[in-house]
Design a protein around this motif. Structure first.
Motif, PDB file in Angstrom:
ATOM      1  N   GLU A  46      49.333  29.882  26.704  1.00 30.03           N
ATOM      2  CA  GLU A  46      47.956  30.194  26.263  1.00 30.03           C
ATOM      3  C   GLU A  46      47.037  28.975  26.440  1.00 30.03           C
ATOM      4  O   GLU A  46      45.907  29.110  26.913  1.00 30.03           O
ATOM      5  CB  GLU A  46      47.965  30.587  24.782  1.00 30.03           C
ATOM      6  CG  GLU A  46      48.437  31.989  24.513  1.00 30.03           C
ATOM      7  CD  GLU A  46      48.459  32.310  23.014  1.00 30.03           C
ATOM      8  OE1 GLU A  46      48.911  33.398  22.680  1.00 30.03           O
ATOM      9  OE2 GLU A  46      48.036  31.442  22.214  1.00 30.03           O
ATOM     10  N   ASP A  50      43.834  28.707  28.944  1.00 30.66           N
ATOM     11  CA  ASP A  50      42.494  28.374  28.417  1.00 30.66           C
ATOM     12  C   ASP A  50      41.949  27.100  29.056  1.00 30.66           C
ATOM     13  O   ASP A  50      40.735  26.953  29.243  1.00 30.66           O
ATOM     14  CB  ASP A  50      42.544  28.218  26.885  1.00 30.66           C
ATOM     15  CG  ASP A  50      42.747  29.557  26.193  1.00 30.66           C
ATOM     16  OD1 ASP A  50      42.494  30.597  26.834  1.00 30.66           O
ATOM     17  OD2 ASP A  50      43.158  29.565  25.020  1.00 30.66           O
ATOM     18  N   THR A  53      40.808  28.451  32.578  1.00 28.60           N
ATOM     19  CA  THR A  53      39.580  29.259  32.491  1.00 28.60           C
ATOM     20  C   THR A  53      39.499  29.971  31.159  1.00 28.60           C
ATOM     21  O   THR A  53      40.518  30.431  30.639  1.00 28.60           O
ATOM     22  CB  THR A  53      39.502  30.316  33.613  1.00 28.60           C
ATOM     23  OG1 THR A  53      38.303  31.062  33.449  1.00 28.60           O
ATOM     24  CG2 THR A  53      40.684  31.275  33.607  1.00 28.60           C
ATOM     25  N   GLU A  54      38.289  30.042  30.598  1.00 31.82           N
ATOM     26  CA  GLU A  54      38.072  30.836  29.388  1.00 31.82           C
ATOM     27  C   GLU A  54      37.295  32.093  29.748  1.00 31.82           C
ATOM     28  O   GLU A  54      36.993  32.916  28.890  1.00 31.82           O
ATOM     29  CB  GLU A  54      37.353  30.007  28.327  1.00 31.82           C
ATOM     30  CG  GLU A  54      38.212  28.838  27.871  1.00 31.82           C
ATOM     31  CD  GLU A  54      38.047  28.494  26.401  1.00 31.82           C
ATOM     32  OE1 GLU A  54      37.777  29.389  25.587  1.00 31.82           O
ATOM     33  OE2 GLU A  54      38.205  27.303  26.088  1.00 31.82           O
ATOM     34  N   GLU A  55      36.976  32.232  31.059  1.00 31.88           N
ATOM     35  CA  GLU A  55      36.317  33.459  31.517  1.00 31.88           C
ATOM     36  C   GLU A  55      37.383  34.499  31.827  1.00 31.88           C
ATOM     37  O   GLU A  55      38.543  34.158  32.059  1.00 31.88           O
ATOM     38  CB  GLU A  55      35.496  33.162  32.773  1.00 31.88           C
ATOM     39  CG  GLU A  55      34.293  32.281  32.474  1.00 31.88           C
ATOM     40  CD  GLU A  55      33.560  31.867  33.739  1.00 31.88           C
ATOM     41  OE1 GLU A  55      33.807  32.478  34.794  1.00 31.88           O
ATOM     42  OE2 GLU A  55      32.776  30.916  33.665  1.00 31.88           O
ATOM     43  N   PHE A  56      36.946  35.801  31.850  1.00 26.10           N
ATOM     44  CA  PHE A  56      37.933  36.853  32.116  1.00 26.10           C
ATOM     45  C   PHE A  56      38.531  36.673  33.506  1.00 26.10           C
ATOM     46  O   PHE A  56      37.816  36.489  34.492  1.00 26.10           O
ATOM     47  CB  PHE A  56      37.301  38.249  32.002  1.00 26.10           C
ATOM     48  CG  PHE A  56      38.334  39.339  32.155  1.00 26.10           C
ATOM     49  CD1 PHE A  56      39.031  39.797  31.051  1.00 26.10           C
ATOM     50  CD2 PHE A  56      38.639  39.859  33.411  1.00 26.10           C
ATOM     51  CE1 PHE A  56      40.005  40.776  31.192  1.00 26.10           C
ATOM     52  CE2 PHE A  56      39.624  40.838  33.558  1.00 26.10           C
ATOM     53  CZ  PHE A  56      40.301  41.295  32.448  1.00 26.10           C
ATOM     54  N   ASN A  57      39.865  36.708  33.530  1.00 32.32           N
ATOM     55  CA  ASN A  57      40.573  36.560  34.799  1.00 32.32           C
ATOM     56  C   ASN A  57      41.823  37.439  34.716  1.00 32.32           C
ATOM     57  O   ASN A  57      42.612  37.317  33.772  1.00 32.32           O
ATOM     58  CB  ASN A  57      40.957  35.083  35.002  1.00 32.32           C
ATOM     59  CG  ASN A  57      41.648  34.845  36.328  1.00 32.32           C
ATOM     60  OD1 ASN A  57      42.694  35.424  36.594  1.00 32.32           O
ATOM     61  ND2 ASN A  57      41.068  33.988  37.143  1.00 32.32           N
ATOM     62  N   ALA A  60      45.001  35.527  34.442  1.00 24.91           N
ATOM     63  CA  ALA A  60      45.104  34.869  33.127  1.00 24.91           C
ATOM     64  C   ALA A  60      45.608  35.867  32.095  1.00 24.91           C
ATOM     65  O   ALA A  60      46.455  35.544  31.248  1.00 24.91           O
ATOM     66  CB  ALA A  60      43.743  34.310  32.717  1.00 24.91           C
ATOM     67  N   LYS A  61      45.089  37.086  32.181  1.00 24.59           N
ATOM     68  CA  LYS A  61      45.522  38.154  31.253  1.00 24.59           C
ATOM     69  C   LYS A  61      47.014  38.429  31.419  1.00 24.59           C
ATOM     70  O   LYS A  61      47.751  38.530  30.427  1.00 24.59           O
ATOM     71  CB  LYS A  61      44.702  39.426  31.503  1.00 24.59           C
ATOM     72  CG  LYS A  61      45.083  40.576  30.588  1.00 24.59           C
ATOM     73  CD  LYS A  61      44.123  41.735  30.780  1.00 24.59           C
ATOM     74  CE  LYS A  61      44.587  42.981  30.007  1.00 24.59           C
ATOM     75  NZ  LYS A  61      44.830  42.730  28.599  1.00 24.59           N
ATOM     76  N   LYS A  64      49.079  35.497  29.911  1.00 22.75           N
ATOM     77  CA  LYS A  64      49.103  35.499  28.441  1.00 22.75           C
ATOM     78  C   LYS A  64      49.888  36.688  27.902  1.00 22.75           C
ATOM     79  O   LYS A  64      50.671  36.547  26.951  1.00 22.75           O
ATOM     80  CB  LYS A  64      47.679  35.545  27.883  1.00 22.75           C
ATOM     81  CG  LYS A  64      46.969  34.205  27.935  1.00 22.75           C
ATOM     82  CD  LYS A  64      45.723  34.233  27.077  1.00 22.75           C
ATOM     83  CE  LYS A  64      45.063  32.870  27.036  1.00 22.75           C
ATOM     84  NZ  LYS A  64      43.918  32.811  26.123  1.00 22.75           N
ATOM     85  N   ASP A  65      49.678  37.867  28.500  1.00 17.85           N
ATOM     86  CA  ASP A  65      50.350  39.067  27.978  1.00 17.85           C
ATOM     87  C   ASP A  65      51.864  39.014  28.209  1.00 17.85           C
ATOM     88  O   ASP A  65      52.632  39.447  27.344  1.00 17.85           O
ATOM     89  CB  ASP A  65      49.757  40.331  28.626  1.00 17.85           C
ATOM     90  CG  ASP A  65      48.347  40.608  28.108  1.00 17.85           C
ATOM     91  OD1 ASP A  65      47.939  39.933  27.144  1.00 17.85           O
ATOM     92  OD2 ASP A  65      47.668  41.480  28.669  1.00 17.85           O
TER      93      ASP A  65
HETATM   94  N1  ATP Z   1      40.895  34.280  30.342  1.00 17.48           N
HETATM   95  C1  ATP Z   1      41.330  35.509  30.045  1.00 17.48           C
HETATM   96  N2  ATP Z   1      41.207  36.489  30.986  1.00 17.48           N
HETATM   97  C2  ATP Z   1      41.632  37.751  30.709  1.00 17.48           C
HETATM   98  N3  ATP Z   1      42.170  38.142  29.544  1.00 17.48           N
HETATM   99  C3  ATP Z   1      42.334  37.209  28.589  1.00 17.48           C
HETATM  100  C4  ATP Z   1      41.910  35.857  28.766  1.00 17.48           C
HETATM  101  N4  ATP Z   1      42.183  35.170  27.634  1.00 17.48           N
HETATM  102  C5  ATP Z   1      42.751  36.045  26.808  1.00 17.48           C
HETATM  103  N5  ATP Z   1      42.857  37.274  27.371  1.00 17.48           N
HETATM  104  C6  ATP Z   1      43.413  38.492  26.764  1.00 17.48           C
HETATM  105  O1  ATP Z   1      43.154  38.475  25.360  1.00 17.48           O
HETATM  106  C7  ATP Z   1      44.389  38.470  24.625  1.00 17.48           C
HETATM  107  C8  ATP Z   1      44.257  37.516  23.468  1.00 17.48           C
HETATM  108  O2  ATP Z   1      44.127  36.209  23.947  1.00 17.48           O
HETATM  109  P1  ATP Z   1      44.150  34.931  23.023  1.00 17.48           P
HETATM  110  O3  ATP Z   1      43.910  33.740  23.848  1.00 17.48           O
HETATM  111  O4  ATP Z   1      43.269  35.130  21.828  1.00 17.48           O
HETATM  112  O5  ATP Z   1      45.649  34.883  22.571  1.00 17.48           O
HETATM  113  P2  ATP Z   1      46.385  35.551  21.359  1.00 17.48           P
HETATM  114  O6  ATP Z   1      47.376  36.514  21.920  1.00 17.48           O
HETATM  115  O7  ATP Z   1      45.406  36.102  20.372  1.00 17.48           O
HETATM  116  O8  ATP Z   1      47.164  34.334  20.774  1.00 17.48           O
HETATM  117  P3  ATP Z   1      47.004  33.516  19.433  1.00 17.48           P
HETATM  118  O9  ATP Z   1      46.599  34.493  18.341  1.00 17.48           O
HETATM  119  O10 ATP Z   1      48.378  32.962  19.224  1.00 17.48           O
HETATM  120  O11 ATP Z   1      45.982  32.468  19.710  1.00 17.48           O
HETATM  121  C9  ATP Z   1      45.471  38.044  25.626  1.00 17.48           C
HETATM  122  O12 ATP Z   1      46.717  38.585  25.296  1.00 17.48           O
HETATM  123  C10 ATP Z   1      44.918  38.583  26.944  1.00 17.48           C
HETATM  124  O13 ATP Z   1      45.278  39.968  27.073  1.00 17.48           O
END
Ligand code: ATP
Length: 94
Positions: A46, A50, A53-57, A60-61, A64-65
């Motif tokens: 995570e 971040d 990129t903090e923009e939608f990608n 990245a999704k 993280k998933d």
């Molecule tokens: N840059 C990004 N591009 C696309 N989707 C993203 C991006 N950042 C986060 N996401 C989506 O949002 C969800 C939540 O992201 P986030 O970074 O808040 O993590 P989290 O799963 O809430 O972890 P935590 O609660 O431990 O911080 C991710 O599981 C992902 O699906």
């Protein structure tokens, strides 16, 4: 992480209460350790995403998933191991 730590403490407490065997302690320690390790790796993924990129990608999704899914899979496995170890001991009380 906090929920997993509380669950781990509960499992350890139950282990002492029910005097689990060496093999059962081994299973408990391994699943608790794997959950903690995957939590740390998930946090690292995570943070790296971040940082990038903090923009939608879309990628990245996926990153993280899938990292979060690894933690969820191991958490489910640890619950199953806990049920296998403690359910017979709890049922024996009744
Ligand atoms: N840059 C990004 N591009 C696309 N989707 C993203 C991006 N950042 C986060 N996401 C989506 O949002 C969800 C939540 O992201 P986030 O970074 O808040 O993590 P989290 O799963 O809430 O972890 P935590 O609660 O431990 O911080 C991710 O599981 C992902 O699906």
């Amino acid at each position: 992480m906090r929920i997993h730590s509380v669950m781990a403490l509960i499992a350890i407490a139950l282990g002492f209460i029910f005097h689990v065997s060496h093999a059962e302690w081994l299973a408990l320690v391994l699943v608790i350790g794997f959950v903690m390790i995957l939590e740390v790796i998930n946090t690292a993924v995570e943070t790296l995403v971040d940082l990038y990129t903090e923009e939608f990608n879309h990628l990245a999704k996926i990153a993280k998933d899938t990292a979060a899914a690894a933690v969820l899979c191991m958490a489910i496995v640890s619950v199953i191991v806990g049920i296998i170890i403690f359910a017979p001991k709890v049922l024996a009380l009744f």
